[in-house]
Motif scaffolding. Structure first.
Motif, PDB file in Angstrom:
ATOM      1  N   SER A 196       0.818  -1.202   0.000  1.00  0.00           N
ATOM      2  CA  SER A 196       0.000   0.000   0.000  1.00  0.00           C
ATOM      3  C   SER A 196       0.864   1.270   0.000  1.00  0.00           C
ATOM      4  O   SER A 196       0.533   2.242  -0.659  1.00  0.00           O
ATOM      5  CB  SER A 196      -0.910  -0.023   1.222  1.00  0.00           C
ATOM      6  OG  SER A 196      -1.664   1.136   1.303  1.00  0.00           O
TER       7      SER A 196
ATOM      8  N   CYS B 226       0.282  -3.327  15.628  1.00  0.00           N
ATOM      9  CA  CYS B 226      -0.420  -3.164  14.356  1.00  0.00           C
ATOM     10  C   CYS B 226      -1.040  -1.766  14.298  1.00  0.00           C
ATOM     11  O   CYS B 226      -1.600  -1.282  15.286  1.00  0.00           O
ATOM     12  CB  CYS B 226      -1.498  -4.235  14.210  1.00  0.00           C
ATOM     13  SG  CYS B 226      -2.405  -4.130  12.645  1.00  0.00           S
TER      14      CYS B 226
ATOM     15  N   HIS C 158      -3.640  -0.923  12.789  1.00  0.00           N
ATOM     16  CA  HIS C 158      -5.096  -0.963  12.643  1.00  0.00           C
ATOM     17  C   HIS C 158      -5.766  -0.706  13.986  1.00  0.00           C
ATOM     18  O   HIS C 158      -6.326   0.360  14.214  1.00  0.00           O
ATOM     19  CB  HIS C 158      -5.538  -2.315  12.054  1.00  0.00           C
ATOM     20  CG  HIS C 158      -7.011  -2.450  11.913  1.00  0.00           C
ATOM     21  ND1 HIS C 158      -7.704  -3.539  12.390  1.00  0.00           N
ATOM     22  CD2 HIS C 158      -7.948  -1.633  11.369  1.00  0.00           C
ATOM     23  CE1 HIS C 158      -8.988  -3.390  12.130  1.00  0.00           C
ATOM     24  NE2 HIS C 158      -9.172  -2.251  11.512  1.00  0.00           N
TER      25      HIS C 158
ATOM     26  N   CYS D  73      -0.902  -9.976  11.341  1.00  0.00           N
ATOM     27  CA  CYS D  73      -1.731  -9.658  12.497  1.00  0.00           C
ATOM     28  C   CYS D  73      -2.942 -10.585  12.497  1.00  0.00           C
ATOM     29  O   CYS D  73      -3.815 -10.454  11.637  1.00  0.00           O
ATOM     30  CB  CYS D  73      -2.166  -8.197  12.471  1.00  0.00           C
ATOM     31  SG  CYS D  73      -3.065  -7.731  13.959  1.00  0.00           S
TER      32      CYS D  73
ATOM     33  N   HIS E  14      -7.135  -9.147  12.642  1.00  0.00           N
ATOM     34  CA  HIS E  14      -7.981  -8.755  11.521  1.00  0.00           C
ATOM     35  C   HIS E  14      -7.340  -9.034  10.165  1.00  0.00           C
ATOM     36  O   HIS E  14      -7.833  -8.573   9.143  1.00  0.00           O
ATOM     37  CB  HIS E  14      -8.374  -7.284  11.637  1.00  0.00           C
ATOM     38  CG  HIS E  14      -9.113  -6.980  12.890  1.00  0.00           C
ATOM     39  ND1 HIS E  14      -8.512  -6.409  13.988  1.00  0.00           N
ATOM     40  CD2 HIS E  14     -10.405  -7.219  13.243  1.00  0.00           C
ATOM     41  CE1 HIS E  14      -9.406  -6.300  14.955  1.00  0.00           C
ATOM     42  NE2 HIS E  14     -10.548  -6.787  14.540  1.00  0.00           N
TER      43      HIS E  14
ATOM     44  N   SER F 105      -4.187  -8.190   8.873  1.00  0.00           N
ATOM     45  CA  SER F 105      -3.241  -7.286   8.224  1.00  0.00           C
ATOM     46  C   SER F 105      -1.899  -7.985   8.037  1.00  0.00           C
ATOM     47  O   SER F 105      -1.472  -8.778   8.866  1.00  0.00           O
ATOM     48  CB  SER F 105      -3.052  -6.019   9.059  1.00  0.00           C
ATOM     49  OG  SER F 105      -4.237  -5.265   9.078  1.00  0.00           O
ATOM     50  N   LYS F 106      -1.247  -7.676   6.891  1.00  0.00           N
ATOM     51  CA  LYS F 106       0.045  -8.273   6.572  1.00  0.00           C
ATOM     52  C   LYS F 106       1.061  -7.162   6.314  1.00  0.00           C
ATOM     53  O   LYS F 106       0.734  -6.137   5.715  1.00  0.00           O
ATOM     54  CB  LYS F 106      -0.059  -9.173   5.335  1.00  0.00           C
ATOM     55  CG  LYS F 106      -1.009 -10.334   5.511  1.00  0.00           C
ATOM     56  CD  LYS F 106      -0.931 -11.354   4.371  1.00  0.00           C
ATOM     57  CE  LYS F 106      -1.325 -10.805   3.033  1.00  0.00           C
ATOM     58  NZ  LYS F 106      -1.348 -11.845   1.983  1.00  0.00           N
TER      59      LYS F 106
ATOM     60  N   VAL G  37       2.999  -2.213   4.899  1.00  0.00           N
ATOM     61  CA  VAL G  37       1.681  -2.849   4.861  1.00  0.00           C
ATOM     62  C   VAL G  37       1.291  -3.257   3.434  1.00  0.00           C
ATOM     63  O   VAL G  37       1.571  -2.540   2.473  1.00  0.00           O
ATOM     64  CB  VAL G  37       0.608  -1.918   5.489  1.00  0.00           C
ATOM     65  CG1 VAL G  37       0.374  -0.684   4.638  1.00  0.00           C
ATOM     66  CG2 VAL G  37      -0.680  -2.669   5.746  1.00  0.00           C
ATOM     67  N   TYR G  38       0.670  -4.415   3.340  1.00  0.00           N
ATOM     68  CA  TYR G  38       0.141  -4.895   2.061  1.00  0.00           C
ATOM     69  C   TYR G  38      -1.131  -4.129   1.706  1.00  0.00           C
ATOM     70  O   TYR G  38      -1.788  -3.547   2.572  1.00  0.00           O
ATOM     71  CB  TYR G  38      -0.178  -6.393   2.147  1.00  0.00           C
ATOM     72  CG  TYR G  38       1.012  -7.294   1.943  1.00  0.00           C
ATOM     73  CD1 TYR G  38       1.115  -8.078   0.794  1.00  0.00           C
ATOM     74  CD2 TYR G  38       2.026  -7.367   2.881  1.00  0.00           C
ATOM     75  CE1 TYR G  38       2.209  -8.923   0.598  1.00  0.00           C
ATOM     76  CE2 TYR G  38       3.122  -8.202   2.693  1.00  0.00           C
ATOM     77  CZ  TYR G  38       3.208  -8.976   1.546  1.00  0.00           C
ATOM     78  OH  TYR G  38       4.280  -9.791   1.352  1.00  0.00           O
TER      79      TYR G  38
ATOM     80  N   VAL H 278      -5.759  -4.608   3.156  1.00  0.00           N
ATOM     81  CA  VAL H 278      -5.848  -5.152   4.509  1.00  0.00           C
ATOM     82  C   VAL H 278      -6.325  -4.024   5.426  1.00  0.00           C
ATOM     83  O   VAL H 278      -6.259  -2.855   5.055  1.00  0.00           O
ATOM     84  CB  VAL H 278      -4.483  -5.728   5.003  1.00  0.00           C
ATOM     85  CG1 VAL H 278      -4.049  -6.890   4.125  1.00  0.00           C
ATOM     86  CG2 VAL H 278      -3.414  -4.660   5.072  1.00  0.00           C
ATOM     87  N   PRO H 279      -6.805  -4.339   6.616  1.00  0.00           N
ATOM     88  CA  PRO H 279      -7.349  -3.284   7.491  1.00  0.00           C
ATOM     89  C   PRO H 279      -6.327  -2.235   7.950  1.00  0.00           C
ATOM     90  O   PRO H 279      -6.692  -1.076   8.135  1.00  0.00           O
ATOM     91  CB  PRO H 279      -7.881  -4.055   8.693  1.00  0.00           C
ATOM     92  CG  PRO H 279      -8.117  -5.435   8.204  1.00  0.00           C
ATOM     93  CD  PRO H 279      -7.083  -5.670   7.151  1.00  0.00           C
ATOM     94  N   ALA H 280      -5.069  -2.609   8.142  1.00  0.00           N
ATOM     95  CA  ALA H 280      -4.081  -1.651   8.644  1.00  0.00           C
ATOM     96  C   ALA H 280      -3.886  -0.514   7.633  1.00  0.00           C
ATOM     97  O   ALA H 280      -3.649  -0.770   6.450  1.00  0.00           O
ATOM     98  CB  ALA H 280      -2.753  -2.340   8.925  1.00  0.00           C
TER      99      ALA H 280
END
Length: 194
Positions: free
Chosen positions: A92, A123, A125, A150, A153, A155-156, A163-164, A167-169
């Motif tokens: 991201s 995290c 998020h 994580c 939720h 997140s990677k 962050v990918y 994902v939520p983060a």
């Protein structure tokens, strides 16, 4: 006895009353202002933490505490560093423009020394603690090259804490202020810029 005191005596009494009143206010306010100072315990909790990383193995992650936060130090090998280029299109914020890190860590490795990654283990998020998942892992997808996952939720993050996508983060893992004191000692809580 005269009914009108002399002007010099009036000035003296006014000045004396002002000085005594000023001293009284200072005495009354001092404990109040002192209560605003952080305690010795609070000062110690925020002070820098020194870590010797000289005996860390490649791929090893250690956790230390600074300001009641888990701080991760990961020693990355050349293969792990190579994966950072392989996943750039999946991230991201690959250039860490929207993330928190000191200026000394604003690079593709997000670290001063590419071999040592220093991150806040929280995290971005909802504040869960991600898991270190080095290497390929089919559970995390065919494109997973290693990093942090994580479980709260989903997140990677890659091996630089980036962050990918999807994902939520919202942002990369944060890099705390730190500096190298020598080749094998890291001081968390201070930077060269500070």
């Amino acid at each position: 006895m005269s009914k009108n005191p002399s002007p010099s005596r009036r000035k003296f009494l006014t000045a004396t009353a002002s000085v005594v009143g000023g001293v009284g206010i200072a005495v009354a306010v001092t404990p109040f202002l002192s209560s605003w100072k952080p305690s010795k315990k609070a000062l110690a909790a925020g002070s820098p933490v020194s870590i010797d990383v000289g005996k860390m193995q490649y791929g090893q992650l250690i956790t230390v505490e600074w300001r009641s936060l888990p701080i991760w130090i990961l020693r990355r090998d050349k293969a792990q560093l190579k994966t950072l280029d392989d996943v750039t299109d999946l991230l991201s914020d690959p250039d860490s423009k929207d993330s928190i890190q000191p200026k000394s860590s604003q690079n593709e490795y997000r670290s001063i020394n590419p071999e040592y990654l220093v991150l806040k283990g929280i995290c971005t998020h909802l504040g869960c603690v991600p898991l270190y998942r080095p290497g390929k892992d089919v559970e995390l997808g065919a494109d997973w090259e290693g990093g942090f996952f994580c479980p709260c939720h989903g997140s990677k993050f890659d091996l630089a804490g980036r962050v990918y996508k999807n994902v939520p983060a919202p942002t990369n893992l944060s890099v705390p202020p730190y500096k190298f004191v020598n080749d094998h000692k890291i001081l968390i809580g201070k930077t060269k810029e500070a």
